[in-house]
Design an enzyme around this catalytic site. Structure first.
Site, short mmCIF file in Angstrom:
data_model
loop_
_atom_site.label_atom_id
_atom_site.label_comp_id
_atom_site.label_asym_id
_atom_site.label_seq_id
_atom_site.Cartn_x
_atom_site.Cartn_y
_atom_site.Cartn_z
N PHE B 125 32.82 54.91 68.58
CA PHE B 125 32.63 53.66 69.30
C PHE B 125 33.40 53.77 70.61
O PHE B 125 34.56 54.22 70.63
CB PHE B 125 33.11 52.46 68.47
CG PHE B 125 32.77 51.17 69.13
CD1 PHE B 125 31.47 50.69 69.10
CD2 PHE B 125 33.72 50.44 69.82
CE1 PHE B 125 31.12 49.52 69.77
CE2 PHE B 125 33.39 49.27 70.48
CZ PHE B 125 32.09 48.80 70.45
N TYR B 213 36.53 42.00 60.94
CA TYR B 213 35.51 40.97 61.21
C TYR B 213 34.09 41.44 60.93
O TYR B 213 33.15 40.69 61.16
CB TYR B 213 35.63 40.43 62.65
CG TYR B 213 35.68 41.45 63.75
CD1 TYR B 213 34.54 42.16 64.13
CD2 TYR B 213 36.85 41.68 64.45
CE1 TYR B 213 34.59 43.07 65.15
CE2 TYR B 213 36.91 42.60 65.48
CZ TYR B 213 35.78 43.29 65.84
OH TYR B 213 35.82 44.20 66.85
N LYS B 214 33.93 42.68 60.46
CA LYS B 214 32.59 43.16 60.14
C LYS B 214 32.34 42.88 58.65
O LYS B 214 32.23 41.74 58.24
CB LYS B 214 32.48 44.63 60.51
CG LYS B 214 32.65 44.87 62.02
CD LYS B 214 32.51 46.34 62.37
CE LYS B 214 32.74 46.59 63.85
NZ LYS B 214 31.70 46.01 64.71
#
Lengths: 398, 398
Positions: B125, B213-214
């Site tokens: 990422f 938060y995923k």
């Protein structure tokens, strides 16, 4: 000396008195710790609920666009900017003061490559001094020099607090900034203990950092802010070069390319739920006349100093213009004294080794509150009510 | 090929089916973006309300002790640890993945001082790759080397993702870790796209970072985590040496002295309101059997791949064991295709330049959801419903 009725009369005439109703304050408590954690703005509870239930719950990932989450670091920065004398596009919000200070110091040393000295004051709030040490250690050949040495001509950067966290002593931002910059160094101000308590103006500085959970009332661990002077926007580097500071984060390029303007100092995903409370707090500040805040702050701290009189040794400057919105005193048994005081509904805090701190947030503290706090403090001291073993036990956080 | 009734039968037999009721999901939507932002756990709304109104509002600064705010980075870390194969006292929570990656990389280069190479994969990422570049730039004489070169014998550290954010391809953590460490380098894993979707085990790695938060469903911008292998606890340095990583933060010493254990990697004041949602999310995970999550994830992604068939070119590995809980496809007009699909209630996302991503969160996505999503996708493609100019306009966040 003002008696309690005179204080009540001052409260009735206070042009800021209506703001007290905008905050949740526990019954029977005089809360003089707004310089550590500000009180809850009533609107924050609803604002946070909306972010959690309506935005996260219903919009889900669409909230990044629909609810404006993606731009929060900049929109909150623009809204906060007037509180520190800055303009739009100069402030980015997020992370913590410590991390913002690291970004500012790292950017500064990159802007002054020949100078291997970071100047900090050992009396700065420790995290500022520690982060300067951490950066110097990583860089290897850098020195952290004590501000008291007064030498800046070989320094890359100077990091100072406008208001001292222990003593409340206030520094003169324009003259210190000018002196540092004339020596060729960059100036970073930490305004944690001044923002929201007085008119702050960091517009001549190179960088400024601060938190929003003290006088600004944005909640425990609310996001911090970083001001970057526009003269550095094109050249300053964000060493924490995360994707939100990239020119095109959603192009998913492999090379970091900084965004234009202060956005390059954004790092990564903002703490959206914590931002919600900040936004509610800033809705209050939109309507606050800061000159009135400062005038009332001076009156409150002066009244408290007068009422305490000779019962304790004053640590803060005696001249109100030379201090922030807090008053500190020495007491060799400061810790149990503060515990005894809190037990009687007057909340201040203790800073090692021997300092009692009292912060006066003019939006929700009144003159009668000050009178009540001083009366209780004098009683605790006079009757030695702090000599009780239950007050000696240390809590984890003091 | 399964029809919709067969999918409904699988849902009825699903051992995880009760978890769906613990989440708020919008009506009429199949939400396949849980790999980007997880859905709201019902208990999170109440948990956040309690933190704001009862803790902040009533306890005020006392919340640092009474509500346990001060220890949140460690208590949340201990609670999260089993999800990544770690033990108590090995994980600290706070800040963002990008910042945690910076801490891990900086600590690693300090532990391997003679080696001036940071290895990263340009397909990581982007923020991971960018932060490696930022650190190398600050250090001056460091190189960021492409992982594809396969040379680690002069590298200080290697930073990789367990699951690729674009393709969903999964790396074999044990063998890569062993290879890197045999070459004398340190291994940092980013588990953002695997934690909560499969059994993760970073216990042989040197460091690991990830977000909550995923798949973990802790809310937009929820705090990230940093795992530090105990063998480094006494020697690894936290370059972001803030006061919460100090051995005695409330002694307010002038010199940084790191705390024992993983606490030294804490930085500064935790984002308490954001932590509240994380705590609620972890209360769900306490009860989740991860082997069942992985089994269902494999079944869901395989079903989707089968149903889409040849209509789109698969980007993800065809072998389910080689991918995470997402499926990605190529389409030259991926952006309008995804917009058209979202318009019809099937939410995936787009990753430049041409990837359609679909994430399957086994706690709240069922087999019939997959069937419905595939049916709608095939209709959008078959009828070319994406050829509509309103789908061409780019939103800020894609």
């Amino acid at each position: 000396m003002l008696d309690r009725d005179a204080c009540l009369a001052l409260d009735a005439d206070d042009p800021l008195r209506a703001f007290k109703n905008e905050f949740v304050l526990p019954e029977g408590v005089v809360y003089l710790v707004g310089n550590s954690l500000g009180a809850l703005p009533r609107r924050a509870a609803e604002r946070v609920r909306r972010t959690v239930e309506d935005e996260w719950g219903r919009q889900l990932v669409g909230g990044w666009n629909q609810a404006g989450w993606y731009d929060q670091p900049l929109t909150a920065g623009d809204r906060l900017a007037p509180l520190i004398g800055a303009g739009p596009g100069q402030v980015v919000v997020g992370n913590t003061t410590t991390i913002a200070a690291y970004q500012a110091l790292a950017a500064a040393v990159r802007l002054r490559p020949g100078r291997k000295v970071i100047v900090s004051d050992p009396r700065n709030f420790p995290t500022d001094h520690y982060i300067a040490q951490g950066l110097a250690r990583l860089l290897g050949d850098y020195e952290v020099r004590d501000y008291a040495e007064g030498r800046f001509d070989d320094a890359a950067v100077v990091l100072l607090s406008e208001v001292d966290y222990r003593t409340g002593a206030r520094r003169h931002v324009p003259s210190v900034t000018a002196q540092v910059q004339e020596a060729g160094a960059l100036m970073v101000w930490d305004v944690c203990h001044s923002v929201g308590a007085m008119e702050v103006d960091v517009s001549q500085a190179d960088f400024a950092v601060g938190c929003t959970y003290k006088y600004l009332n944005a909640g425990p661990g609310a996001p911090a802010f970083l001001y970057v002077n526009p003269r550095h926007h094109a050249t300053a580097e964000n060493v924490l070069s995360g994707w939100h500071g990239h020119a095109e984060p959603f192009a998913f390029e492999t090379g970091y390319r900084p965004a234009e303007g202060v956005r390059r100092f954004a790092v990564s995903t903002p703490h959206v739920v914590s931002f919600a409370a900040l936004e509610a707090a800033l809705e209050v500040w939109d309507r606050v006349p800061m000159a009135q805040v400062r005038a009332k702050s001076v009156a409150l701290t002066s009244l408290f100093v007068d009422l305490v009189g000779d019962a304790l040794k004053l640590v803060s400057p005696a001249e109100p213009e030379s201090r922030g919105s807090q008053v500190s005193f020495h007491h060799p048994d400061g810790y149990p004294v503060m515990r005894a005081l809190i037990d009687r509904g007057v909340h201040g805090d203790f800073r090692a080794p021997d300092v009692l701190r009292f912060g006066f947030a003019p939006l929700y503290i009144g003159y009668a509150d000050v009178h009540d706090a001083a009366t209780t403090l004098l009683e605790v001291l006079d009757k030695e009510l702090w000599r009780d073993e239950r007050y000696a036990r240390r809590l984890a956080v003091t």
